[in-house]
Design an enzyme around this catalytic site. Structure first.
Site, short mmCIF file in Angstrom:
data_model
loop_
_atom_site.label_atom_id
_atom_site.label_comp_id
_atom_site.label_asym_id
_atom_site.label_seq_id
_atom_site.Cartn_x
_atom_site.Cartn_y
_atom_site.Cartn_z
N THR A 1 27.12 34.00 47.67
CA THR A 1 26.34 32.78 47.22
C THR A 1 27.66 31.93 46.98
OG1 THR A 1 25.25 35.03 45.69
CG2 THR A 1 24.76 32.75 44.81
N ASP B 1 38.18 43.92 36.18
CA ASP B 1 39.41 43.23 36.21
C ASP B 1 38.47 41.95 35.80
OD1 ASP B 1 41.41 41.61 37.03
OD2 ASP B 1 40.83 41.62 39.08
N GLU C 1 39.05 33.84 35.60
CA GLU C 1 39.04 33.48 37.38
C GLU C 1 37.29 33.93 38.26
OE1 GLU C 1 41.54 34.30 35.43
OE2 GLU C 1 43.24 33.94 36.58
N1 LIG Z 1 31.28 32.83 46.45
C1 LIG Z 1 32.28 32.05 45.65
N2 LIG Z 1 32.05 30.64 45.65
C2 LIG Z 1 32.70 29.62 45.41
N3 LIG Z 1 34.17 29.70 45.17
C3 LIG Z 1 34.47 31.03 45.04
C4 LIG Z 1 33.94 32.28 46.30
N4 LIG Z 1 34.48 33.11 46.29
C5 LIG Z 1 35.48 32.97 45.82
N5 LIG Z 1 35.18 31.59 45.54
C6 LIG Z 1 36.80 30.63 45.33
O1 LIG Z 1 37.98 31.87 46.52
C7 LIG Z 1 39.52 31.75 45.76
C8 LIG Z 1 39.50 33.21 46.29
O2 LIG Z 1 38.29 33.94 46.36
P1 LIG Z 1 38.93 35.23 46.55
O3 LIG Z 1 37.87 36.39 46.27
O4 LIG Z 1 39.43 34.98 48.08
O5 LIG Z 1 40.02 35.90 46.41
P2 LIG Z 1 40.61 36.57 44.46
O6 LIG Z 1 39.56 37.55 43.99
O7 LIG Z 1 41.08 35.03 43.22
O8 LIG Z 1 42.35 37.13 44.62
P3 LIG Z 1 42.08 38.56 45.34
O9 LIG Z 1 41.46 38.50 46.16
O10 LIG Z 1 43.32 38.64 45.47
O11 LIG Z 1 41.98 39.14 43.73
C9 LIG Z 1 39.05 32.04 43.87
O12 LIG Z 1 39.51 30.59 43.85
C10 LIG Z 1 37.10 31.87 43.97
O13 LIG Z 1 37.03 31.40 42.72
#
Ligand SMILES: Nc1ncnc2c1ncn2[C@@H]1O[C@H](COP(=O)(O)OP(=O)(O)OP(=O)(O)O)[C@@H](O)[C@H]1O
Length: 825
Positions: free
Chosen positions: A293, A338, A342
């Protein structure tokens, strides 16, 4: 399909059909003997795989991650779109093993880096997630589905896992073999479930997905080993966020478990209100893809940072949604571990979507029972301890303030703050610290004491995080702060929480009841897991309609401190352009990252100076003269050889916290702030054509930047002077054309205007493309700070603005044009 016989299909089938979860888990261990890699033994099934599975990408379609480009081999279970979602990060095997496999069919072992217990747990959890069935190919748990659809599977011991990791490094070039293994198992599965498979094919003929099924519109963000892109499915035209995880990084960082757990829990929480849904996963040689999503409004943290802190109504709403999410997770035996702003994403309507399950724990029924037992023990009396907490909070206020100062200072400066707030930074800090202490999952500021003490993990760990997040929404900062993890942990273990003046009393009471060192003492911990009646009944949540909460329009995000700015909403107007090609090859990635970095976009440059005489428009001679005079000034060296045009003490606010700073306006132009006690430069307010100064009254003025509004308070009452000076400097630097900032909407006397609208449905939403330009100086890691653009806001403000005749009069009315809501720091 000659290889099919190489797998002990009968054995696997027999075990898969076993009704018990444990048997299923056991069945999942299909191992391959591992031996040293030998290039002469490489099996080359690539083309046939491509032909058969339709998923193997060509070289042209393999994405290259921006930072590191390397091929990697990891045997990742194949998943089918919508029907076979499970992707198990299995481990690659060696070519020698492959050879053995071909020669000695009966004892096949695919050594995986998973966890058999996880399979059992998850299987047991499946009763809580009926919705998953359709996502797991009819199996009782995602992992069971993964087992059924993957050759690569799970390992039983950590040693095995480590071994596998090492061996994978040795066999990076043998990806074809692991693909072949997947093909074998896929075929085996097809053979086992022909009817089901046929049905799936009929229902979903385009079941398999690859990057070529999506148009990648823009880069959204970056995780430790992933990049997230906004993409559109070329078949359904639906928008998704696609997380692209580079296999090589996963292996290097030994994050197989993390990825596997994330996928597993995302499956469990898919289609549950308040959670990001995982629509499908697929892979190619280089990357794993999670199609999720798209949370259009980003995550919660920038909203808090921008307005400084939320007002009570807003905090109540988001805290209530978070509580509902905790209930959903805990009912399914998932402890997130967690939770933090964020990881709270926001959908189109500003409702929360919980994400990032890499640290999650799926509790086994036994663990759940133990946790329940643990929590249902007689609640210990801690009234003395509570009193002590209160006393300590009173007595140590000064000390606490100083500690807080450190944190604020460290986070001062927009880019600094973004970087420090970023998960990556926190992980780095955590990693540094973990070298000295036992490891933990989660993020330092929100981790619970029992996690730090290696105590039993219960869902109450999330309730602790809930308390931290409520505190942060109300005050602007998390309750436990420090310049390093060690200090933060110490504060957590001491439960050293201070409540700044102005903290809402009900919120304070709730936070105090959630932030209890003993998880059993936390409000809700004595309730049945997943049904937190006692938290719902807390006075802070009075008036919340729990049934309709997620259908209601969330309250607009207002700052807790008064502000006058009208905010423009962020990034919601972006949609993927229709003229782009599908796929995520090198060329496409270059395009996406170029856009993010603002390359080729109209990054605003200082315009030609206005010919009108501006009081700050100094000739070279004047500058030299002023510099000479300034030499004896104790602030001179902070100006780096520039003329100080204006200086004065201000209180720089963030949420309910404030710090005294010396503010310098220099010819740079720069706005430098200095800790006057430590005599240390703390940061700068970044200049850009979008910067706007606005005064609220004689004491309070704002400096609006694309990513944040600085809330400044001049105790001497020269706020208007500051505002004028900054506006003058901006016009001098960027020209009058950039000075169309006077807005009728912002009025110094208008209390109604004190509401910063950050709510859903804003018609003032901005183009992310412009945002990228505005934030062009930031690196991709600073993404969090850059979803906001002011370009359009400037334009729209300009359209409805009155251009002032003189710089001084304009600045006195500037009030204005802020593109952001008021943030404070
Ligand atoms: N479904 C989504 N819709 C919009 N933005 C997203 C979505 N999933 C992740 N993001 C954004 O993309 C960025 C990277 O997400 P990702 O899940 O790859 O890493 P993270 O969870 O922030 O870090 P890590 O994997 O190191 O825990 C984040 O800033 C997050 O806000």
């Amino acid at each position: 399909m000659p290889e099919r016989g190489h797998i002990n299909g009968a054995q696997q089938q027999q075990q898969l059909q076993s009704p018990s979860g444990a048997s299923i888990a056991g069945a999942s261990v299909v191992s391959v003997s591992v031996a040293a890699a030998s290039s002469s033994n490489i099996i080359e099934p690539q083309l046939s795989i491509a032909a058969t599975t339709t998923t193997a990408p060509t070289a042209a379609t393999m994405p290259a991650m921006a930072k590191e480009k390397a091929s990697a081999a990891v045997s990742l279970g194949e998943s089918n779109y919508l029907t076979e979602l499970a992707v198990v990060v299995g481990m690659a095997t060696t070519a020698a093993a492959a050879q053995r496999l071909q020669q000695a069919p009966p004892a096949v072992h695919v050594c995986g880096c998973g966890s058999a217990s996880a399979a059992a747990e998850n299987n047991n959890n499946s009763r809580y997630g009926s919705g998953n069935k359709c996502l797991t190919n009819g199996h009782t748990s995602p992992l069971a589905a993964a087992v059924a659809s993957n050759s690569s599977s799970v390992a039983t011991t950590p040693q095995c896992s480590k071994l596998c990791c090492r061996q994978q490094y040795q066999i990076l070039e043998h990806v074809q073999f692991s693909c072949n293994m997947q093909l074998q198992t896929h075929q085996l599965q097809q053979q086992q479930q022909p009817h089901q498979h046929q049905q799936q094919q009929q229902q979903n003929p385009a079941a398999r997905r690859s990057p070529n099924d999506f148009i990648f519109g823009r880069y959204i963000g970056e995780g430790s080993f992933s990049m997230v892109y906004l993409a559109v499915d070329i078949h359904s035209r639906r928008e998704y966020a696609i997380k692209v995880c580079e296999k090589r990084l996963i292996l290097r960082e030994r994050k197989q478990e993390y990825i596997k757990r994330e996928r597993e829990v995302m499956h469990m929480m898919s289609n549950v209100p308040g959670f990001v849904t995982l629509s499908c996963t697929f892979q190619d040689q280089r990357s794993l893809y999670f199609v999720m999503t798209y949370a259009r409004k980003g995550d919660l943290l920038p909203y808090i940072n921008r307005v400084g802190s939320f007002d009570v109504a807003c905090t109540r709403h988001y805290a209530a949604e978070l509580l509902l999410a905790c209930e959903h997770m805990h009912r399914r035996n998932v402890v997130h571990r967690d939770l933090k702003p964020e990881n709270i994403l926001l959908d189109e309507d500003m409702h929360t979507l919980i994400a990032d399950f890499g640290s999650a724990k799926v509790m086994t029924p036994r663990e759940r029972d133990e946790a329940a037992e643990h929590c249902s023990e007689q609640r210990r009396q801690h009234s003395d301890e509570d009193d002590e907490d209160l006393d300590r909070a009173d007595n140590e206020e000064d000390e606490y303030y100083d500690r807080d100062s450190e944190e604020l200072d460290e986070n001062d400066g927009e880019e600094q703050q973004d970087e420090l707030d970023s998960p990556r930074h926190r992980q780095r800090r955590s990693a540094r610290h973990r070298g000295r202490r036992s490891s933990f999952v989660g993020t330092a500021q929100y981790v619970s004491p029992e996690v730090l003490k290696n105590g039993p993990i219960t869902p109450a760990a999330d309730l602790w995080a809930l308390g931290c997040i409520i505190y942060q929404m109300i005050s602007g900062l998390p309750p436990f702060r420090g310049s390093n993890d060690y200090i933060i942990f110490k504060e957590i273990l001491d439960c050293a929480v201070d409540f700044p003046q102005g903290f809402d009393k009900d919120a304070e009471d709730l936070v105090r009841k959630l932030l209890k060192i003993d998880p059993r003492d936390r409000l809700g911990a004595q309730d049945e897991f997943g049904y937190y009646e006692s938290i719902r009944a807390h006075p802070f949540f009075a008036g919340v309609n729990w049934q309709t909460l997620r259908q209601e329009t969330p309250p607009p995000i207002y700052p807790y401190l008064p502000g006058v700015s009208q905010d423009e909403d962020i990034r919601s107007s972006y949609s993927v352009p229709g003229d782009l090609e599908p796929g995520l090859d090198e060329r496409q990635i270059s395009r996406l990252l170029s856009a993010e970095l603002g390359v080729g976009s109209s990054v605003a440059m200082p315009a030609k100076r206005s010919t009108a005489k501006n009081s700050f428009d100094l000739s070279d001679a004047e500058k030299l003269q002023r510099l000479e005079q300034q030499k004896t000034d104790k602030w001179h060296h902070f100006a780096d050889g520039e003329v100080i045009l204006k200086k004065g003490f201000v209180n720089k606010r963030k949420g309910l916290f404030a710090r005294k700073r010396m503010l310098l306006l220099t010819t740079g132009p720069r706005l430098i702030y200095i800790d006057p006690v430590a005599m240390i430069k703390k940061g700068e307010i970044p200049w850009s054509p979008e910067l706007r100064a606005e005064y609220k009254n004689f004491k309070i003025f704002f400096v609006h930047t694309p990513n944040r509004t600085y809330y400044l308070d001049d105790p001497e009452g020269y706020a208007i002077h500051w505002s004028e000076a900054i506006e003058n400097m901006r016009k001098l630097t960027y020209g009058e054309g950039a000075s169309t900032s006077t807005s009728t909407s912002a009025s110094v006397s208008s209390s109604a205007a004190s509401a910063a609208s950050c709510s859903s449905g804003s018609t003032n939403s901005l183009s992310v493309a412009n945002s990228s330009a505005a934030a062009s100086s930031s690196s991709p890691t600073a993404r969090r700070s850059s979803p906001v653009s002011t370009s359009k806001s400037s334009a729209s403000v300009a359209a409805g603005s009155r251009t002032t005749g003189s710089s001084s009069s304009s600045s006195s009315r500037t009030g204005t044009s802020p593109s952001k809501k008021t943030a404070s720091k």
